[in-house]
Design a protein around this motif. Structure first.
Motif, PDB file in Angstrom:
ATOM      1  N   PHE A  70       0.723  -1.172  -0.069  1.00  0.00           N
ATOM      2  CA  PHE A  70       0.062   0.210  -0.263  1.00  0.00           C
ATOM      3  C   PHE A  70       0.768   1.184   0.048  1.00  0.00           C
ATOM      4  O   PHE A  70       1.826   1.289   0.723  1.00  0.00           O
ATOM      5  CB  PHE A  70      -0.748  -0.046   1.198  1.00  0.00           C
ATOM      6  N   SER A  71       0.393   2.090  -0.787  1.00  0.00           N
ATOM      7  CA  SER A  71       1.133   3.352  -0.613  1.00  0.00           C
ATOM      8  C   SER A  71       0.196   4.399   0.092  1.00  0.00           C
ATOM      9  O   SER A  71      -0.213   5.374  -0.491  1.00  0.00           O
ATOM     10  CB  SER A  71       1.453   4.094  -2.323  1.00  0.00           C
ATOM     11  N   LEU A  72       0.413   4.299   1.308  1.00  0.00           N
ATOM     12  CA  LEU A  72      -0.594   4.916   2.230  1.00  0.00           C
ATOM     13  C   LEU A  72       0.434   5.692   3.344  1.00  0.00           C
ATOM     14  O   LEU A  72       1.387   5.445   3.267  1.00  0.00           O
ATOM     15  CB  LEU A  72      -1.637   3.971   2.772  1.00  0.00           C
ATOM     16  N   PHE A  73      -0.311   6.693   3.949  1.00  0.00           N
ATOM     17  CA  PHE A  73       0.335   7.484   4.768  1.00  0.00           C
ATOM     18  C   PHE A  73      -0.319   7.098   6.128  1.00  0.00           C
ATOM     19  O   PHE A  73      -1.337   7.564   6.548  1.00  0.00           O
ATOM     20  CB  PHE A  73       0.305   8.967   4.404  1.00  0.00           C
ATOM     21  N   ASP A  74       0.704   6.540   6.944  1.00  0.00           N
ATOM     22  CA  ASP A  74      -0.102   5.957   8.176  1.00  0.00           C
ATOM     23  C   ASP A  74      -0.523   7.130   9.166  1.00  0.00           C
ATOM     24  O   ASP A  74      -1.742   6.919   9.818  1.00  0.00           O
ATOM     25  CB  ASP A  74       1.053   5.143   8.955  1.00  0.00           C
ATOM     26  N   ASP A  75       0.008   8.293   9.325  1.00  0.00           N
ATOM     27  CA  ASP A  75      -0.286   9.219  10.375  1.00  0.00           C
ATOM     28  C   ASP A  75      -1.421  10.016   9.774  1.00  0.00           C
ATOM     29  O   ASP A  75      -1.920  10.825  10.455  1.00  0.00           O
ATOM     30  CB  ASP A  75       0.809   9.926  10.595  1.00  0.00           C
ATOM     31  N   LEU A  76      -1.833   9.963   8.427  1.00  0.00           N
ATOM     32  CA  LEU A  76      -2.789  10.886   7.947  1.00  0.00           C
ATOM     33  C   LEU A  76      -4.221  10.344   8.023  1.00  0.00           C
ATOM     34  O   LEU A  76      -4.118   8.948   8.021  1.00  0.00           O
ATOM     35  CB  LEU A  76      -2.185  11.337   6.315  1.00  0.00           C
TER      36      LEU A  76
ATOM     37  N   GLU B 257      -7.043  12.564   3.704  1.00  0.00           N
ATOM     38  CA  GLU B 257      -5.826  13.016   3.461  1.00  0.00           C
ATOM     39  C   GLU B 257      -5.041  12.059   2.436  1.00  0.00           C
ATOM     40  O   GLU B 257      -4.493  12.474   1.245  1.00  0.00           O
ATOM     41  CB  GLU B 257      -5.158  13.581   4.692  1.00  0.00           C
TER      42      GLU B 257
ATOM     43  N   ALA C  69      -6.695  12.493  -0.932  1.00  0.00           N
ATOM     44  CA  ALA C  69      -6.124  13.802  -1.393  1.00  0.00           C
ATOM     45  C   ALA C  69      -5.023  13.690  -1.884  1.00  0.00           C
ATOM     46  O   ALA C  69      -4.702  14.343  -3.061  1.00  0.00           O
ATOM     47  CB  ALA C  69      -6.452  14.819  -0.383  1.00  0.00           C
ATOM     48  N   LEU C  70      -3.801  13.201  -1.358  1.00  0.00           N
ATOM     49  CA  LEU C  70      -2.613  12.954  -2.014  1.00  0.00           C
ATOM     50  C   LEU C  70      -2.536  12.076  -3.240  1.00  0.00           C
ATOM     51  O   LEU C  70      -1.643  12.628  -3.980  1.00  0.00           O
ATOM     52  CB  LEU C  70      -1.760  12.476  -0.946  1.00  0.00           C
ATOM     53  N   GLY C  71      -3.352  11.248  -3.250  1.00  0.00           N
ATOM     54  CA  GLY C  71      -3.383  10.556  -4.778  1.00  0.00           C
ATOM     55  C   GLY C  71      -4.265  11.196  -5.779  1.00  0.00           C
ATOM     56  O   GLY C  71      -4.527  10.602  -6.901  1.00  0.00           O
TER      57      GLY C  71
ATOM     58  N   ARG D 213      -7.773  19.113  -2.443  1.00  0.00           N
ATOM     59  CA  ARG D 213      -7.309  19.427  -1.050  1.00  0.00           C
ATOM     60  C   ARG D 213      -8.177  18.561  -0.137  1.00  0.00           C
ATOM     61  O   ARG D 213      -9.306  17.885  -0.555  1.00  0.00           O
ATOM     62  CB  ARG D 213      -7.801  20.675  -0.306  1.00  0.00           C
ATOM     63  N   ALA D 214      -8.034  18.235   1.083  1.00  0.00           N
ATOM     64  CA  ALA D 214      -8.723  17.388   2.045  1.00  0.00           C
ATOM     65  C   ALA D 214      -9.781  18.199   2.538  1.00  0.00           C
ATOM     66  O   ALA D 214      -9.748  18.727   3.746  1.00  0.00           O
ATOM     67  CB  ALA D 214      -7.807  16.683   2.995  1.00  0.00           C
TER      68      ALA D 214
ATOM     69  N   TRP E   2      -3.319   4.323  10.208  1.00  0.00           N
ATOM     70  CA  TRP E   2      -2.688   3.401  10.949  1.00  0.00           C
ATOM     71  C   TRP E   2      -3.791   2.311  12.046  1.00  0.00           C
ATOM     72  O   TRP E   2      -3.358   1.463  12.680  1.00  0.00           O
ATOM     73  CB  TRP E   2      -1.410   3.762  11.932  1.00  0.00           C
TER      74      TRP E   2
ATOM     75  N   ARG F 263      -9.309   5.604  -4.045  1.00  0.00           N
ATOM     76  CA  ARG F 263      -8.300   6.736  -4.618  1.00  0.00           C
ATOM     77  C   ARG F 263      -8.236   6.635  -6.032  1.00  0.00           C
ATOM     78  O   ARG F 263      -8.252   7.470  -6.740  1.00  0.00           O
ATOM     79  CB  ARG F 263      -7.095   6.715  -3.992  1.00  0.00           C
TER      80      ARG F 263
END
Lengths: 514, 306
Positions: free
Chosen positions: A97-103, A107, A110-112, A117-118, A144, A158
């Motif tokens: 997974f190309s995810l961001f644990d803390d976001l 969000e 939105a990054l993908g 914007r979120a 997470w 996404r």
């Protein structure tokens, strides 16, 4: 079967023409031809290292081909980066997974999504897409806290948000329960019916046969066949991938009724990390000569159970663990090894091995307590010998005679790690995810090895996410969910559906009713 | 006593402003996943070159701008190694600090002992007329106001804009960011340069406004306090600002203790910011693995596989 299917009157969505990619002396892709039509679910098959990931990275603009080109709807295109690929209408669901644990989920989406914007507008769009394809998402939660299945839904949502015409799915079902897989397949079928093209990468050949209407098979970086998976059997597809017959695991020994070796009695464990899964009154017996499998979706307490059984972590609040009658509940891993236990953790790099040390150095990690690795000083000679024996016996292939652990492919490293433990002739071996991300041939070898040592009298406990694997090698099978372990049942007398159901239930009583 | 309050507030603000600015810059750098331990070096280069520039051009404002440029140049050196060549960030940052301390001393040698006139103060109409607090809070130099703008701006950009989201994403997981096609190294380069700009400005403020003379080693560990502040803030800009003013107050108290006005050994007060940072880390860590609020890929070199 060995000729490319005639594109016919339908304009292909994407066509790879003579794609070649080299890494140093290794040719990862050698003049690869691949065509995906709209409204088609196309399988891309091959062992690990066959060049699937490399090809997919080039389709998504993450790498540049050294030779050859890509045509999108008949027009030659240059995919310089993922934005370019997305702008054309190519979407990607990654295996890792190309995810961001803390976001938060929103969000992450939105990054993908280009230019997003979120905000509330994006939340609206995401909710709409999620509803259309039956993907259940809680947009506010940080990643997470989510299970693997939930994480994958983010990846898919996404991707779908950009209304792609071609969607690449890299091993999407490897972390899903059978029920989650059904939901995913329904979503994919909806997409296909709307005219999208899908490129589906999977090791699970039965799934491919069910879902896909065309297949391209890679071996050693070359296309070895184009096939219609519906007209093939899983065995014939596997033969195409591997090049020679992959034998099924030979019949298990029907002994399985030796004395109880590992006995876990109402074990409760408080996890070390705040969002870990507490284990609730886990009871389990593994007898000498049998293979017991614990099936479950990742993140349901498997890591905590493994840590408790190996003595590596977690705070045991109640219950006992005994090995061959000796209470080891409070003993460290080394003392448990002295009693004949061996452990293969899930993390190959960093947990089971030190990535930047040689294979021979890595021997000491699990051997220092019980085996002869030298006197006051390590005997490098002895370590090299031991490593050489394992490499030879388990056909571990690397770039040199004693490579660093990180230089091996996942399959070869896993063979080495399992081999390292087997060489100690353990009376109990506990393996967490024995074949995760391992190619078919190595997986078969590892499974056969586990079955063989059980036949020779060892107790074997396998923790796995792969139900097929659990059914293939185990004598008894237990499902784990939310830190609750269901009572093991004889594998021969249960079904995938029944186990799958338990994998989503924390109610131990439910099984009585079912 | 009451007539002392404006004076005390003003000195605290002046002491805290360079901390706020330098820590804010490093906060942005660390959000992008880079650990730049060169803050002290970038700061002292800003102090030295900023002062030299101000003397040569006879303009403190020009000195401040030159200080920013000097900080950015040092950040550029850090970026060349840590980002361009993917060297170890801790070692590179330490090297930048040591290099900066030496180079600043060399450049500033002929300027030791030269005085600078004070920088002009700007009164905010109406607000500055509030009794007692007005003159203390609303008659400040341009950099103090700039620090407020920077704090609000950084908090806004990080929290609500896409650029801020990308920066946080790159810091949280550079692998994922790269897979999505986000320009990891470019984002980090911008962040590192911004951090250098802030550190340089903070340094120039020290030599041009705070002390109004140049002496070697005059940053006196403020760069390290700024780094401690970023840890103390645990990802929250408001906590960073609160911490900077608290640490600023402690530094003022320490000066008074040195002069014998407060009955506490000044060394104890010098230690206090670091002790508080350790205490904050302990408290945050008890809140769980994610409690310390550091970016997920902090300090890890990134090499794209192309």
């Amino acid at each position: 079967m060995s000729t490319a299917p005639d594109p016919g009157p339908v304009q292909p969505l994407i066509r790879c023409v003579g794609i070649t990619k080299r890494f140093g002396s290794l040719v990862a892709n050698d003049a690869v031809e691949l065509t995906v039509l709209p409204g088609e679910i196309h399988a891309l098959l091959g062992e690990n290292g066959a060049g699937k990931s490399t090809l997919v990275k080039m389709l998504y603009g993450l790498m540049k081909p050294d030779a050859g080109h890509i045509e999108w709807k008949g027009r030659r295109v240059d995919l310089v980066n993922p934005e370019a690929a997305r702008a054309l209408g190519i979407g990607m669901v990654f295996q890792h997974f190309s995810l961001f644990d803390d976001l938060s989920v929103l969000e992450n989406i939105a990054l993908g999504t280009p230019g997003a914007r979120a905000d509330a507008a994006l939340a609206d769009r995401a909710t709409r897409v999620a509803r259309t394809y039956g993907l259940d998402l809680d947009l506010e939660r940080p990643v997470w806290t989510l299970s693997a299945g939930e994480r994958q839904r983010i990846e898919i949502a996404r991707c779908l948000l950009q209304e792609p015409e071609l969607i690449v799915l890299d091993e999407p079902t490897s972390v899903l329960t059978p029920q989650e897989t059904e939901t995913l397949f329904a979503s994919l079928e909806t997409l296909r019916a709307r005219g999208a093209g899908l490129l589906f990468i999977s090791h699970k050949l039965e799934e491919v046969r069910r879902l896909c209407s065309a297949a391209t098979i890679l071996r050693g970086g070359k296309v070895v066949a184009h096939a219609d998976p519906r007209a093939e059997t899983a065995a014939s597809l596997a033969r195409l991938m591997v090049g020679e017959g992959v034998s099924d695991v030979r019949a298990k020994a029907a002994v399985g009724s030796g004395p109880a070796f590992l006995v876990v009695d109402r074990l409760s464990v408080k996890p070390e990390i705040s969002h870990g899964i507490p284990l609730r009154e886990v009871s389990l017996t593994v007898r000498s000569g049998e293979v017991v499998a614990i099936a479950g979706v990742a993140g349901n307490g498997q890591s905590e159970l493994f840590a408790a059984l190996s003595g590596e972590g977690g705070m045991i609040t109640a219950g006992t663990i005994t090995l061959d009658g000796a209470d080891v509940t409070r003993l460290a891993i080394g003392q448990r090894r002295r009693l004949g236990a061996a452990y293969v953790p899930e993390g190959r790099l960093g947990h089971a091995t030190l990535p930047q040390r040689s294979l021979s150095d890595n021997i000491t990690l699990s051997w220092h307590e019980t085996e002869n690795v030298g006197g006051w000083f390590l005997s490098l000679e002895r370590l090299k010998q031991a490593a050489g024996a394992i490499i030879h016996r388990f056909d571990v292939r690397g770039p040199s005679t004693d490579p660093r652990a990180a230089q091996l492919s996942g399959g070869n490293l896993q063979k080495y790690i399992v081999g390292r433990e087997i060489e100690r002739k353990p009376r109990l071996i506990i393996v967490d995810q024995p074949t995760w991300g391992v190619d078919a041939r190595a997986a078969a070898l590892i499974r056969q090895t586990l079955v063989d040592i059980a036949r020779d009298g060892a107790a074997v406990l396998v923790i796995t996410q792969d139900l097929d694997e659990a059914f293939e090698i185990s004598d008894r099978i237990a499902a784990i969910c939310g830190g609750v372990l269901h009572t093991p049942v004889a594998t021969a007398s249960t079904t995938r559906e029944a186990v799958g159901l338990k994998m989503t239930s924390t109610d131990r009583q439910a099984e009585v009713a079912a | 006593m009451i007539e002392l309050i404006p004076l005390i507030l003003t000195t605290i603000i002046t002491a805290a402003t360079p901390l706020v600015i330098a820590a804010l810059g490093e906060h942005v750098v660390e959000r992008s996943g880079v650990l730049n331990l060169g803050v002290e070096g970038m700061m002292i280069m800003g102090a030295s070159l900023g002062f030299a520039g101000a003397v040569v051009l006879d303009s403190s404002l020009a000195g401040l701008v030159i200080g920013m440029a000097a900080g950015m140049a040092m950040a550029g050196v850090f970026a060349l190694f840590a980002l361009g060549l993917a060297t170890n960030q801790v070692a590179t940052g330490l090297a930048v600090t040591i290099l900066g301390l030496g180079l600043a001393g060399l450049i500033g040698q002929s300027f030791v002992g030269m005085p600078r006139p004070p920088i002009g103060l700007i009164s905010i109409p109406v607000l500055a007329d509030i009794p007692v607090l007005g003159p203390a809070l609303f008659r400040q130099d341009v950099v103090v106001y700039l620090s407020v703008v920077l704090v609000v701006g950084v908090a806004y950009v990080l929290r609500t804009t896409r650029a801020g989201l990308i920066l946080r994403g790159v810091g949280e997981s550079h692998g994922s960011a790269h897979a999505l096609g986000l320009p990891v190294l470019k984002v980090r380069l911008m962040a590192v340069l911004f951090g250098g700009l802030c550190a340089g400005l903070a340094g120039a403020y020290l030599s041009l406004v705070y002390t109004r003379f140049w002496s070697p080693g005059m940053t006196a560990g403020r760069g390290w306090i700024a780094l401690a502040l970023v840890v103390f803030a645990a990802g929250q800009v408001w906590r960073l600002v609160a911490g900077a003013y608290l640490f600023g107050a402690i530094m003022i108290a320490q000066l008074h203790a040195q002069a014998g006005a407060i009955g506490i050994p000044s060394q104890l007060l010098s230690m206090l910011p670091y002790l508080m940072t350790i205490a904050a880390l302990v408290v945050l860590s008890m809140a769980g693995r994610r409690g310390t609020g550091a970016a997920g890929s902090l300090g890890q070199p990134f090499v794209p596989d192309r």
